[in-house]
Every structure is written in structure tokens, then in C-alpha cells.
Write an enzyme that holds these catalytic residues in place. Structure first.
Site, PDB file in Angstrom:
ATOM      1  CB  SER A   1      -0.373   5.576   7.189  1.00 29.86           C
ATOM      2  OG  SER A   1      -0.896   4.347   7.625  1.00 29.86           O
TER       3      SER A   1
ATOM      4  CB  SER B   1     -10.687   3.617   7.024  1.00 29.40           C
ATOM      5  OG  SER B   1     -11.483   3.410   5.879  1.00 29.40           O
TER       6      SER B   1
ATOM      7  CD  GLU C   1      -2.896   0.932   2.429  1.00 27.21           C
ATOM      8  OE1 GLU C   1      -3.752   1.813   2.606  1.00 27.21           O
ATOM      9  OE2 GLU C   1      -2.808  -0.087   3.143  1.00 27.21           O
TER      10      GLU C   1
END
Length: 570
Positions: free
Chosen positions: A395, A392, A338
Site C-alpha cells: 500500500s 504481504s 490499518e
């Protein structure tokens, strides 16, 4: 018959009279001296077949007197299956009793060299064994087609394919051959500029993946999909294009909404983009993660699997839905990291710009609604930067170069928290509805401020009276709970989440000694309130040292990175 010296001491040769000239020619080309007294006798039943001509194979005298290659062509079941059936496909040369020329070549190196020379002559357009070669490198159409059939059916033929194409460049098409047929038979044999251009196109086609080109970012709340629509499709490509591929392109590009929840962000479309040598438009599509089963079913209905499509996907959903893609849609997922995709996507999109405009921007005077301006920012020197990805959850990454970055920290209080609390407190059903309610609310009725505690500013520690001392602190009072509206609750929820993210980002920037902070993620989509609040908070608490930056394609960078990985673009 006499024994031929260069051959195996136990081997005799024989050939039919009609082929004697061809055999002599081949032996002469090989440099084999043939005694004048050598006898060429008619063929036996166990003869070697070379595309129309026959030559008796070597005969080995066994102690029992039995013929080496079997009793008769009608009785070869005693041979191993791999010798009876050849090596798969149509062999180039075969013994009538079941032996392939390749097998005999191993047993007899001299014969192997002879057969290798015959293959080379066939590929150079020399006709069949026993047929005279035409002058100036010309070959009969029959010989060329025969060589082509051999190459298609034999693994050895495939290995020699480059030699065939180079050699065939000197051949002349048969009389009556169509121009299209000639072009296909001689693809790559032209020597002019057209040949170079065609070879480059073919080379690029081999390096590029097949259409359609997708990138997927399957998050906890939203699925982000990017689709590259080629605009330079040639007439030949359009003619060869399968119906399922046309259906997919038409469905994705002719609609703005897909079902009740899928949306194509038309205002984000990147036009006239060049990807992997192809020109086209890049489309940005999103839909809720809970609709992923419907998306997979649509892929099955539109026969995605027949296109040999590999979906490059990132995000937690790439792991969660991998089995569903395989069992329902018969599709293979290539799972990607990701954070790798996020970095690749943001750097690439910033490099190509936004249809002539700047991709990155910031807010001037964010606290003043009348004077607040959205201004472009040139991220020409991006490193180092602090990348805050608000999905959501959150990071935070410190990026020092394209390949040097680390995850500093994160928080579970992100966009999912805001939306979830709004659903509980206000009864809203969509993210857009929650933001619309927040835009009309007053958070000071819900939060306890510094002035509510100190009666004004807390000057000793530099805290202004308007700063939030306790989020939702006023809700301890029954009277105040009864006085607030749903819009006030939505606004207070938004302020709470945004303040928490901004505070963590500021501390990380100070610890990493980074002045550029880039906020991305779908939490910021159409969320001007949160962006202005982040911009003001960073500027105020850092005394102007930190600048909050934002990007137009805030939520799609992970999907773009997945697409780049599909195309292997750095």
C-alpha cells in the site's frame, strides 16, 4: 396529639421519649418551629428505622380507618416488591413494614427534606438520630462506618460519595485504629502535598487501562505484537498484582523464542520509555499468522480474560480471528483501521527515537558494496512524505499531515509474492531461508537484460545495459533453465518484486510532488539487498531528486499504533 403545621395536613408525628431530643434537634436545624404542647408518644410497630433509632412515620387517615402503611409488620406481602425489598442493596432508611425512606420522601416533601438533613448529618460525622453531635466536627467510629456501609449499599450513597470524602477529612480516627486502616478510610482527605500527589496518582489510574498493555497487527503472513513492560511497579502494586499478570510478564520478557516460530526481536527493544505516565520497556514480538490459534489458546491457558484485557488489533486478521478470540479465549477485540495505526505508529516511534539513536536512516552509495554506508536521517520535517508499506501486499500512502493522508495506490506483488514464489521455485520453508539463498544467487542468469537485447546500452531512451528488460526472460531457454541454481532463482525473484515496488513508488512520488519516500514493512526485515536496490533505483531514475528512507522498526508500526489507541495517546 396535635397536628404539626409545617407538615402535610393529614400527617401526625410521634417519636419515643428517648429520641425526642434528637428529633427536636433535627427539626430545629431545619428551621421548623415546634409548639411546646406537641406530644411525643412511644413508637408503634410500623416505625421508621434510621440506623438504630426509630421514629414513627406519617400516618394517613383513610376513609376506612385502615392504617396507611399496612396492617402489621408480619403481613406486608400486599406491598409491591420494589417497596418490600427496597431499591437494591441495603437502604439507608426503611419503614419496618417495607417502605423505604426515599419512597416516603416522594409522598411527603417535608419528610424528604428532614431525611435529607439527617443523611447530611450522618455523613458529616454527626452520629445517629437522637445521639448528640461531638464537637469540632468529630464523629464516633460507629457513625463513620455506618455511613460508609450506606454509601456502599445504596445507589444514592454512591452519588454522594464525593461529599462524604470531603466531609470526612475533619474526622479523627477512633482510638486503637491501625494506621493502615486510617489511611484507607481517609484516602483523599489529607491536605498536604502528599494528598495532592495521591489524588494525581488515583486520577491517572482511573484514566489508564489495566495491565497488560498490548498492541496487535495481524497481517496476512506475520503477526506483530508489541508489549509494554512496566518497570516502575511499586511494592503495593506488586502485592496486589494477580498471579496471571505476573505469569504473562515473566513469560514474555524472559524468553526470546516462543515455541518453534515466535520470536522476540531483542535488538529492537525500546528501553526507559514513558507511556501514559508509566516507565518501562517496549518489546517487539512476531510469529506466523497460521499460529494465531495457538496464541489464542495460550491466552486462554494464562487466563487473560480474568484481567479484563481489551486487545486493540489492526490488520485483516483482526476481522478474520475476531470470533476465535471471543469463543476460544473469551477476549474482546477492538478492531482498528490499518492505515490509521500505521501513520500513528511511525510518527510516534520517530518522535521517541531508538534508545538515543535515530530511528530513520538511508544508504549512501547503495550500488557499491565496498563504499555503501548506512547513515542516520533526521525526519524533523516529515511532511509531505510518501509511505510505502510492504507487507504481504503493498500500500502506498501520501501523508500531508498527521490527520491528512490518502492511499494513492498499491500492488498485490509484495512480500507474500516473494516468499510464495521462493517456496515453489527453491523448496525453502522460511522467509529467512529465502533471503539467505537470494544473497548467494545471480539474477542475471535468470533475467533478460537490456544488453542481452541491444548488445549494450539503449542510449536513445537512456537505458543502461544492466537494466532488466524482462524478469525471468532467460527461463524460456531449456539450456538456461538447466544451468540456473535455486539461489539464482531466489535472487531473481527478489529483484523482480523489488523493481516493481520501486517503479510504482517513483511514479507516485512524481505525481504527488513528494521527495521523501519512506519504505516500511516486514518485507524489509533483514533484507539489505532489497533496501539497497530500492535506494539505488530511486536515486538513479530520479537523477538524485528522490531519497529512499528506511526505519529500524520497519514492520511494527501498525502494532504500535494499536497500542497507542489502547492508551488513547495522540
Amino acid at each position: 396529639m396535635r397536628r404539626l403545621g409545617p407538615f402535610h395536613p393529614r400527617v401526625h408525628w410521634a417519636a419515643p421519649p428517648s429520641l425526642s431530643s434528637g428529633l427536636h434537634r433535627l427539626l430545629f436545624l431545619r428551621g421548623t418551629r415546634i409548639p411546646s404542647s406537641t406530644t411525643l408518644s412511644p413508637p408503634r410497630h410500623d416505625s421508621l428505622s434510621l440506623d438504630g433509632g426509630t421514629v414513627n412515620p406519617p400516618r394517613v387517615r383513610e376513609p376506612t380507618g385502615r392504617e396507611a402503611f399496612g396492617p402489621s409488620p408480619a403481613s406486608s406481602d400486599w406491598l409491591p416488591a420494589r417497596w418490600r425489598n427496597g431499591r437494591g442493596g441495603r437502604p439507608r432508611a426503611r419503614l419496618c413494614s417495607g417502605w423505604t425512606a426515599a419512597e416516603e420522601a416522594r409522598r411527603n416533601p417535608t419528610l424528604g427534606g428532614l431525611l435529607g438533613r439527617q443523611r447530611l448529618l450522618l455523613r458529616m460525622g454527626g452520629g445517629r438520630l437522637g445521639a448528640p453531635m461531638e464537637r469540632h466536627g468529630r464523629a464516633s467510629a460507629t457513625s463513620v462506618s455506618s455511613a460508609g456501609e450506606q454509601a456502599a449499599g445504596d445507589p444514592e450513597g454512591r452519588r454522594q460519595e464525593p461529599l462524604r470524602r470531603r466531609a470526612s477529612s475533619a474526622s479523627v480516627p477512633a482510638v486503637g485504629a491501625s494506621a493502615e486502616g486510617t489511611r484507607r478510610d481517609r484516602l483523599g482527605s489529607y491536605s498536604g502535598p502528599t494528598s495532592v500527589s495521591r489524588q494525581r496518582v488515583e486520577s491517572l489510574r482511573k484514566k489508564r487501562p489495566l495491565f497488560p498493555w498490548f498492541g496487535l497487527d495481524i497481517g496476512g503472513t506475520l503477526v506483530k505484537l508489541v508489549y509494554f513492560e512496566p518497570k516502575d511497579i511499586t511494592a503495593e502494586e506488586e502485592e496486589e498484582e494477580v498471579e496471571s499478570l505476573k505469569s504473562i510478564r515473566k513469560y514474555l520478557t524472559s524468553n526470546v523464542a516462543y515455541g518453534s516460530t515466535g520470536i522476540r526481536d531483542v535488538h529492537l527493544e525500546l528501553k526507559d520509555l514513558t507511556l501514559c505516565g508509566r516507565k518501562g520497556n517496549l518489546h517487539f514480538i512476531r510469529f506466523p499468522t497460521h499460529d494465531m490459534p495457538a496464541f489464542i489458546q495460550m491466552g486462554r491457558d494464562k487466563n487473560f480474560s480474568s484481567l479484563h484485557t481489551v486487545f486493540c488489533a489492526t490488520g485483516g486478521g483482526a476481522y478474520k480471528f475476531e470470533q476465535d478470540f471471543l469463543t476460544i479465549g473469551d477476549l474482546q477485540l477492538c478492531k482498528l483501521d490499518e492505515l490509521d495505526c500505521l501513520i500513528k505508529g511511525i510518527l510516534y516511534i520517530d518522535s521517541v527515537g531508538f534508545n538515543g539513536r535515530s530511528q530513520c536512516y538511508y544508504f549512501e552509495n547503495p550500488a557499491d558494496s565496498e563504499k555503501c554506508q548506512k547513515l542516520p536521517f533526521d525526519l524533523k520535517n516529515p511532511y509531505p512524505l510518501l509511505l510505502v508499506n510492504i507487507g504481504s501486499g503493498v500500500s502506498i500512502l501520501a501523508v500531508y499531515s498527521k490527520d491528512n493522508y490518502k492511499r494513492v495506490t498499491g500492488t498485490s506483488l509484495g512480500g507474500g509474492t516473494f516468499f510464495g514464489l521462493c517456496c515453489l521455485l527453491t523448496g525453502c520453508t522460511t522467509f529467512e531461508e529465502a533471503l539467505e539463498m537470494a544473497s548467494r544467487g545471480d539474477s542475471t542468469k535468470v533475467d533478460k537484460l537490456v544488453r542481452d537485447i541491444y548488445g549494450g546500452d539503449y542510449e536513445r531512451f537512456g537505458l543502461p545495459g544492466w537494466a532488466v528488460a524482462s524478469s525471468f526472460g532467460n527461463m524460456m531457454s531449456k539450456e538456461k533453465r538447466e544451468a540456473v541454481s535455486k539461489e539464482d532463482l531466489a535472487r531473481a525473484t527478489l529483484i523482480t518484486i523489488t523493481n516493481n515496488i520501486g517503479s510504482i513508488a517513483r511514479m507516485c512520488a512524481l505525481n504527488e510532488n513528494i521527495n521523501q519516500v519512506v519504505f516500511v514493512g516486514n518485507f524489509l526485515r533483514i533484507n539489505t539487498i532489497a533496501m539497497r536496490l530500492l535506494a539505488y533505483a530511486l536515486d538513479y531514475w530520479s537523477k538524485g531528486q528522490l531519497k529512499a528512507l528506511f526505519s529500524e522498526h520497519e514492520g511494527y508500526f501498525g502494532a504500535v499504533g494499536a497500542l497507542l489507541e489502547l492508551l488513547k495517546i495522540p
